[in-house]
Design a protein around this motif. Structure first.
Motif, PDB file in Angstrom:
ATOM      1  N   ALA A  39      -5.324   9.527  -2.790  1.00  0.00           N
ATOM      2  CA  ALA A  39      -6.101   8.405  -3.316  1.00  0.00           C
ATOM      3  C   ALA A  39      -5.473   7.098  -2.868  1.00  0.00           C
ATOM      4  O   ALA A  39      -4.264   7.034  -2.612  1.00  0.00           O
ATOM      5  N   ALA A  40      -6.304   6.052  -2.767  1.00  0.00           N
ATOM      6  CA  ALA A  40      -5.779   4.710  -2.503  1.00  0.00           C
ATOM      7  C   ALA A  40      -5.022   4.243  -3.744  1.00  0.00           C
ATOM      8  O   ALA A  40      -5.392   4.592  -4.872  1.00  0.00           O
ATOM      9  N   MET A  41      -3.958   3.487  -3.542  1.00  0.00           N
ATOM     10  CA  MET A  41      -3.108   3.067  -4.658  1.00  0.00           C
ATOM     11  C   MET A  41      -3.006   1.554  -4.714  1.00  0.00           C
ATOM     12  O   MET A  41      -2.870   0.893  -3.686  1.00  0.00           O
ATOM     13  N   ASP A  42      -3.070   1.032  -5.930  1.00  0.00           N
ATOM     14  CA  ASP A  42      -2.924  -0.405  -6.150  1.00  0.00           C
ATOM     15  C   ASP A  42      -1.439  -0.734  -6.209  1.00  0.00           C
ATOM     16  O   ASP A  42      -0.759  -0.394  -7.175  1.00  0.00           O
ATOM     17  N   THR A  43      -0.936  -1.372  -5.172  1.00  0.00           N
ATOM     18  CA  THR A  43       0.490  -1.708  -5.106  1.00  0.00           C
ATOM     19  C   THR A  43       0.664  -3.223  -5.028  1.00  0.00           C
ATOM     20  O   THR A  43      -0.175  -3.916  -4.455  1.00  0.00           O
ATOM     21  N   PRO A  44       1.738  -3.751  -5.595  1.00  0.00           N
ATOM     22  CA  PRO A  44       1.952  -5.203  -5.575  1.00  0.00           C
ATOM     23  C   PRO A  44       2.249  -5.725  -4.174  1.00  0.00           C
ATOM     24  O   PRO A  44       2.861  -5.030  -3.364  1.00  0.00           O
ATOM     25  N   SER A  51       6.766   2.729 -11.248  1.00  0.00           N
ATOM     26  CA  SER A  51       7.600   2.213 -10.161  1.00  0.00           C
ATOM     27  C   SER A  51       6.870   2.375  -8.832  1.00  0.00           C
ATOM     28  O   SER A  51       5.800   3.004  -8.765  1.00  0.00           O
ATOM     29  N   TYR A  52       7.473   1.823  -7.767  1.00  0.00           N
ATOM     30  CA  TYR A  52       6.796   1.786  -6.467  1.00  0.00           C
ATOM     31  C   TYR A  52       7.748   2.160  -5.335  1.00  0.00           C
ATOM     32  O   TYR A  52       8.945   1.893  -5.391  1.00  0.00           O
ATOM     33  N   PHE A  53       7.150   2.766  -4.312  1.00  0.00           N
ATOM     34  CA  PHE A  53       7.864   3.119  -3.092  1.00  0.00           C
ATOM     35  C   PHE A  53       7.742   1.985  -2.070  1.00  0.00           C
ATOM     36  O   PHE A  53       6.670   1.385  -1.912  1.00  0.00           O
ATOM     37  N   ALA A  54       8.822   1.730  -1.328  1.00  0.00           N
ATOM     38  CA  ALA A  54       8.771   0.729  -0.259  1.00  0.00           C
ATOM     39  C   ALA A  54       9.782   1.080   0.822  1.00  0.00           C
ATOM     40  O   ALA A  54      10.731   1.831   0.589  1.00  0.00           O
ATOM     41  N   TYR A  55       9.577   0.543   2.014  1.00  0.00           N
ATOM     42  CA  TYR A  55      10.548   0.636   3.098  1.00  0.00           C
ATOM     43  C   TYR A  55      11.534  -0.516   2.939  1.00  0.00           C
ATOM     44  O   TYR A  55      11.259  -1.507   2.241  1.00  0.00           O
ATOM     45  N   LEU A  56      12.692  -0.411   3.591  1.00  0.00           N
ATOM     46  CA  LEU A  56      13.692  -1.458   3.407  1.00  0.00           C
ATOM     47  C   LEU A  56      14.593  -1.618   4.622  1.00  0.00           C
ATOM     48  O   LEU A  56      14.650  -0.741   5.486  1.00  0.00           O
ATOM     49  N   GLY A  57      15.272  -2.772   4.640  1.00  0.00           N
ATOM     50  CA  GLY A  57      16.244  -3.063   5.683  1.00  0.00           C
ATOM     51  C   GLY A  57      17.485  -3.683   5.074  1.00  0.00           C
ATOM     52  O   GLY A  57      17.613  -3.798   3.849  1.00  0.00           O
ATOM     53  N   ARG A  58      18.401  -4.076   5.924  1.00  0.00           N
ATOM     54  CA  ARG A  58      19.625  -4.711   5.429  1.00  0.00           C
ATOM     55  C   ARG A  58      19.326  -6.109   4.880  1.00  0.00           C
ATOM     56  O   ARG A  58      18.307  -6.709   5.227  1.00  0.00           O
ATOM     57  N   PRO A 107       5.583  -2.828  -1.353  1.00  0.00           N
ATOM     58  CA  PRO A 107       5.403  -1.406  -1.652  1.00  0.00           C
ATOM     59  C   PRO A 107       4.204  -0.788  -0.930  1.00  0.00           C
ATOM     60  O   PRO A 107       3.203  -1.461  -0.671  1.00  0.00           O
ATOM     61  N   ILE A 108       4.326   0.502  -0.631  1.00  0.00           N
ATOM     62  CA  ILE A 108       3.236   1.220   0.049  1.00  0.00           C
ATOM     63  C   ILE A 108       2.605   2.297  -0.836  1.00  0.00           C
ATOM     64  O   ILE A 108       1.567   2.848  -0.482  1.00  0.00           O
ATOM     65  N   ALA A 109       3.209   2.605  -2.001  1.00  0.00           N
ATOM     66  CA  ALA A 109       2.667   3.644  -2.868  1.00  0.00           C
ATOM     67  C   ALA A 109       3.310   3.564  -4.241  1.00  0.00           C
ATOM     68  O   ALA A 109       4.407   3.024  -4.402  1.00  0.00           O
ATOM     69  N   GLU A 110       2.632   4.132  -5.228  1.00  0.00           N
ATOM     70  CA  GLU A 110       3.233   4.270  -6.551  1.00  0.00           C
ATOM     71  C   GLU A 110       4.294   5.368  -6.486  1.00  0.00           C
ATOM     72  O   GLU A 110       4.196   6.296  -5.687  1.00  0.00           O
ATOM     73  N   ALA A 111       5.301   5.278  -7.348  1.00  0.00           N
ATOM     74  CA  ALA A 111       6.412   6.232  -7.280  1.00  0.00           C
ATOM     75  C   ALA A 111       6.852   6.757  -8.642  1.00  0.00           C
ATOM     76  O   ALA A 111       7.937   7.317  -8.764  1.00  0.00           O
ATOM     77  N   THR A 112       6.018   6.612  -9.664  1.00  0.00           N
ATOM     78  CA  THR A 112       6.406   7.035 -11.002  1.00  0.00           C
ATOM     79  C   THR A 112       6.831   8.507 -11.010  1.00  0.00           C
ATOM     80  O   THR A 112       6.196   9.353 -10.387  1.00  0.00           O
ATOM     81  N   VAL A 113       7.921   8.809 -11.703  1.00  0.00           N
ATOM     82  CA  VAL A 113       8.521  10.152 -11.661  1.00  0.00           C
ATOM     83  C   VAL A 113       7.791  11.110 -12.594  1.00  0.00           C
ATOM     84  O   VAL A 113       7.411  10.759 -13.714  1.00  0.00           O
ATOM     85  N   SER A 114       7.598  12.345 -12.116  1.00  0.00           N
ATOM     86  CA  SER A 114       6.939  13.391 -12.884  1.00  0.00           C
ATOM     87  C   SER A 114       7.654  14.707 -12.625  1.00  0.00           C
ATOM     88  O   SER A 114       8.674  14.747 -11.935  1.00  0.00           O
TER      89      SER A 114
END
Length: 277
Positions: free
Chosen positions: A264-269, A222-229, A119-126
């Motif tokens: 802000a910097a985000m703590d991501t797993p 939740s968290y945002f991430a890039y993805l592939g096949r 993940p590159i960022a937090e993604a919690t919905v608001s």
């Protein structure tokens, strides 16, 4: 005894077939293909500020800068393909590009279907509301109102789940791109827009006289991430991109981009983790 030339040809053909069968099969390798081409092709939707958006026709946002750094680590150029979001994941599966920028929320179902980078960022919905809307002070206040969200998005599904818990029906309007939703919100045609907190925080900061963020977020963390096949030939490319991303994480370049574009910097797993939904 005379030698039959047809018999000799048959033996030769059988021998060749045997050699072909015994020869090691060359497996497709997406990383090798990308390096050979000197180009990483990335599918995205450039209506998703602050990650990807157009400013006077030029791509801006965290994705452009982060993928430039990832491309430099791999020694390749990066080329983006801009599509409406509902077309992006089908385009990945049709192999029209190598990876998806998005970014996209990591869910259990998506992990079954795609191979994610860290993940590159937090993604919690608001929720985003009009700046002068005093009727919405907390997420539960959207009961009985009309709220927009991106068509085919995880944020839309989270909004539907949350709306089902409220005492009055929430009318949900789906949008092909988020800018259309924000335009309808500004015009008063809907009461709020559901999106991930980094996205709406950026929009509210850019137009503070028009929009405001509803606190607290209502979605599960939740968290945002890039993805592939998730096919076999993509494993090498995703592993190499993850290696490059870990380097950006360790040397502070990822945190610097988060501060620049997300506030802000985000703590991501890092490494494999279990999504909350």
């Amino acid at each position: 005894m005379r030698f039959n030339p047809l018999f000799g040809k048959t033996l030769a053909a059988l021998g060749a077939a045997t050699l072909i069968a015994l020869a090691p099969q060359v497996r497709a390798d997406q990383l090798a293909d990308v390096k050979k081409a000197g180009e990483l092709v990335v599918g995205t939707e450039m209506q998703f500020a602050p990650f990807d958006f157009l400013d006077n026709g030029k791509q801006q946002g965290l994705n452009a800068e982060l993928f430039k750094a990832l491309g430099d680590e791999l020694g390749v150029k990066v080329r983006f393909i801009d599509l409406p979001w509902p077309s992006v994941l089908p385009g990945l599966e049709a192999k029209k590009f190598d990876v998806v920028a998005g970014p996209i929320i990591v869910t259990k179902a998506r992990k079954e279907r795609y191979r994610f980078l860290d993940p590159i960022a937090e993604a919690t919905v608001s929720l985003l509301k009009g700046a002068h809307n005093d009727k919405i002070g907390k997420p539960q206040d959207i009961a009985g109102m009309t709220v927009g969200a991106g068509k085919g998005s995880a944020q839309l599904e989270e909004l539907k789940t949350f709306a089902a818990t409220l005492p009055q029906k929430v009318t949900i309007r789906e949008y092909v791109d988020n800018n259309q939703a924000y335009a309808d919100l500004a015009a008063g045609r809907i009461a709020a827009v559901a999106n991930s907190l980094p996205n709406i925080s950026y929009v509210a900061a850019q137009r503070s006289q028009v929009f405001a963020v509803v606190q607290p977020p209502f979605g599960k963390k939740s968290y945002f991430a890039y993805l592939g096949r998730k096919d076999d030939d993509s494993a090498s490319l995703i592993a190499e991109l993850n290696k490059a991303l870990a380097k950006l994480h360790a040397d502070g370049r990822l945190a610097a981009l988060q501060k620049k574009w997300l506030g802000a910097a985000m703590d991501t797993p890092q490494g494999d983790f279990e999504p909350t939904w």
